[in-house]
Design an enzyme around this catalytic site. Structure first.
Site, short mmCIF file in Angstrom:
data_model
loop_
_atom_site.label_atom_id
_atom_site.label_comp_id
_atom_site.label_asym_id
_atom_site.label_seq_id
_atom_site.Cartn_x
_atom_site.Cartn_y
_atom_site.Cartn_z
N GLU A 146 -6.66 10.57 -14.36
CA GLU A 146 -6.82 10.83 -12.87
C GLU A 146 -5.62 11.87 -12.60
OE1 GLU A 146 -8.77 9.75 -9.44
OE2 GLU A 146 -9.06 8.40 -11.32
N GLU A 202 0.85 -1.32 0.02
CA GLU A 202 0.02 0.06 0.09
C GLU A 202 0.99 1.27 -0.01
OE1 GLU A 202 -2.90 -0.07 -1.32
OE2 GLU A 202 -3.60 -1.29 0.48
N SER A 227 -13.48 4.05 -9.82
CA SER A 227 -13.13 5.16 -10.81
C SER A 227 -11.92 4.41 -11.69
CB SER A 227 -12.49 6.48 -10.17
OG SER A 227 -11.51 6.18 -9.34
N SER A 251 -11.25 0.91 -6.13
CA SER A 251 -11.08 1.48 -7.56
C SER A 251 -12.18 1.28 -8.47
CB SER A 251 -9.79 0.70 -8.10
OG SER A 251 -8.76 0.98 -7.31
N ASP A 272 -4.07 0.55 -9.63
CA ASP A 272 -5.34 0.20 -10.22
C ASP A 272 -5.66 0.18 -11.37
OD1 ASP A 272 -5.36 1.10 -7.39
OD2 ASP A 272 -6.44 3.10 -7.56
C1 GLA Z 1 -5.12 4.51 -4.36
C2 GLA Z 1 -4.34 4.61 -5.58
C3 GLA Z 1 -3.35 4.01 -5.90
C4 GLA Z 1 -2.49 3.63 -4.66
C5 GLA Z 1 -3.14 3.33 -3.43
C6 GLA Z 1 -2.58 3.19 -2.34
O1 GLA Z 1 -5.69 3.29 -4.57
O2 GLA Z 1 -5.16 5.02 -6.54
O3 GLA Z 1 -2.38 4.32 -7.01
O4 GLA Z 1 -1.42 4.56 -4.60
O5 GLA Z 1 -4.27 4.35 -3.44
O6 GLA Z 1 -1.56 1.90 -2.31
#
Ligand code: GLA
Length: 384
Positions: A160, A35, A128, A126, A172
């Site tokens: 984005e 993460e 989006s 995710s 994502d």
């Molecule tokens: C969001 C972002 C990803 C990543 C996560 C954290 O989902 O879109 O790119 O940075 O947070 O791991």
């Protein structure tokens, strides 16, 4: 497909008075571990889930005409010279993709499009990215653009970053494009190489359970961008291109050169990077206990060092840890609310529902929801 394709095509026909030409469908994702490592050029270990966003589309002359079926809203704009929509929301994902395609030098035709989906919105799963990837694929197919799948993911990320204003990494979008049934994806976010790792959980009697805390933070985007800036500051102070290149030992030896908060952000990233490697190893060996322990460690680090958890997601993880048969749990996604991901033995699922989800609802009054998910395939485009 997890959305009702016939109903989508029917709605398209009723909205636009003609049939759709194609359907593009992309999944949400849950990140097992890794993460806030993607924008530090490190590794992540997500899987695409069996919840998707589907876009039905047909080429038209002139404008883009978009319809968000689930909320009954519309948008209309010319494909060149796109400006952000007042009020933001889903409209800027559509406009952002059109903008990013234009920035990349593609000439677009107009498009009628309608979309629907079952990825919970704003939950850190995710939705989006799934929408942006499906939209980019729909535009590319309708306008006959030559875009390979990796370019498509990068383009959705550009929408984005450059239009919506979230400086997200590439996890994502790559997962939405390249997800594989039954597999997690070990992604190197520097080279963009992807190694699918078989998730042999089903055979081993364990399940991946997502719990949505029902907490949504409106300042999440700006807090996310702030974390990203802090990581860049740490890398610069350490003379590294990215935190991926910093080891836990070298970070310790330079601790005094960094402000305390920046040091702790960096410590999360460099240790998380090591945890991803360990988790991939555990998965290859089928060692679910080891994988579970890494999830707990990741959560502690996100809570104490990276400071992106909140009392509600901490509570969900604490409740999960008290249930026998739960192997691991942690906050997943960007944080500031959203979901936890849990590794749960199948025989413990009922106890999990009671002792985690129901107990959380009672304690907080929030309508938490539990989703049992499977690792699913990525982007699909087909004729209507
Ligand atoms: C969001 C972002 C990803 C990543 C996560 C954290 O989902 O879109 O790119 O940075 O947070 O791991």
């Amino acid at each position: 497909m997890t959305v009702d394709r016939a109903a989508l095509l029917d709605s398209f026909r009723r909205t636009f008075g003609r049939p759709a030409q194609l359907v593009a469908e992309a999944p949400g994702r849950v990140n097992l571990i890794g993460e806030h490592t993607d924008y530090n050029e490190g590794h992540v270990l997500p899987l695409a889930i069996d919840r998707t966003v589907a876009v039905a589309a047909a080429m038209r002359r002139g404008d883009v005409h978009a319809c968000a079926l689930d909320c009954g809203e519309e948008d209309r704009f010319p494909p060149d010279g796109v400006a952000p929509a007042p009020g933001g929301g889903w409209r800027n994902y559509v406009r952002g993709v059109v903008w990013a395609l234009g920035e990349a030098g593609h000439r677009l035709r107009g498009l009628d499009l309608a979309f629907t989906g079952d990825v919970p919105a704003g939950a850190g799963l995710s939705s989006s990215a799934a929408l942006e990837v499906a939209l980019a694929a729909a535009f590319a197919a309708a306008s006959d653009l030559s875009l390979d799948r990796r370019e498509l993911a990068l383009l959705a990320q550009r929408a984005e970053n450059g239009f919506v204003g979230v400086q997200c990494g590439i996890m994502d979008q790559l997962t939405a494009v390249f997800g594989q049934e039954g597999h997690a994806l070990l992604i190197d976010c520097r080279s963009l190489q992807i190694e699918p790792l078989p998730l042999t959980l089903e055979g081993s009697g364990a399940a991946i359970v997502i719990v949505d805390s029902a907490v949504r933070r409106s300042l999440a985007d700006s807090a996310y961008n702030e974390r990203r800036r802090e990581c860049a500051e740490a890398a610069a102070a350490l003379g590294a291109t990215a935190l991926r290149d910093v080891t836990p030992d070298s970070l310790e030896s330079r601790r005094r050169d960094l402000p305390e908060a920046i040091y702790r952000r960096a410590r999360h990233v460099v240790r998380e990077e090591a945890r991803v490697a360990a988790a991939a190893g555990a998965l290859r060996r089928g060692d679910l206990e080891a994988l579970g322990r890494l999830l707990y460690e990741s959560h502690e680090s996100l809570r104490d060092d990276f400071e992106v958890s909140c009392t509600e997601t901490d509570l969900l993880v604490d409740l999960a840890a008290s249930v026998e048969g739960v192997l691991g749990a942690r906050l997943t996604g960007a944080g500031f609310g959203g979901c936890t991901v849990n590794l749960v033995r199948e025989e413990a699922l009922e106890a999990f529902q009671r002792q985690v989800v129901d107990a959380y609802r009672e304690r907080t009054g929030l309508p938490a929801r539990m989703h049992l998910v499977r690792a699913a395939g990525g982007l699909r485009v087909s004729d209507a």
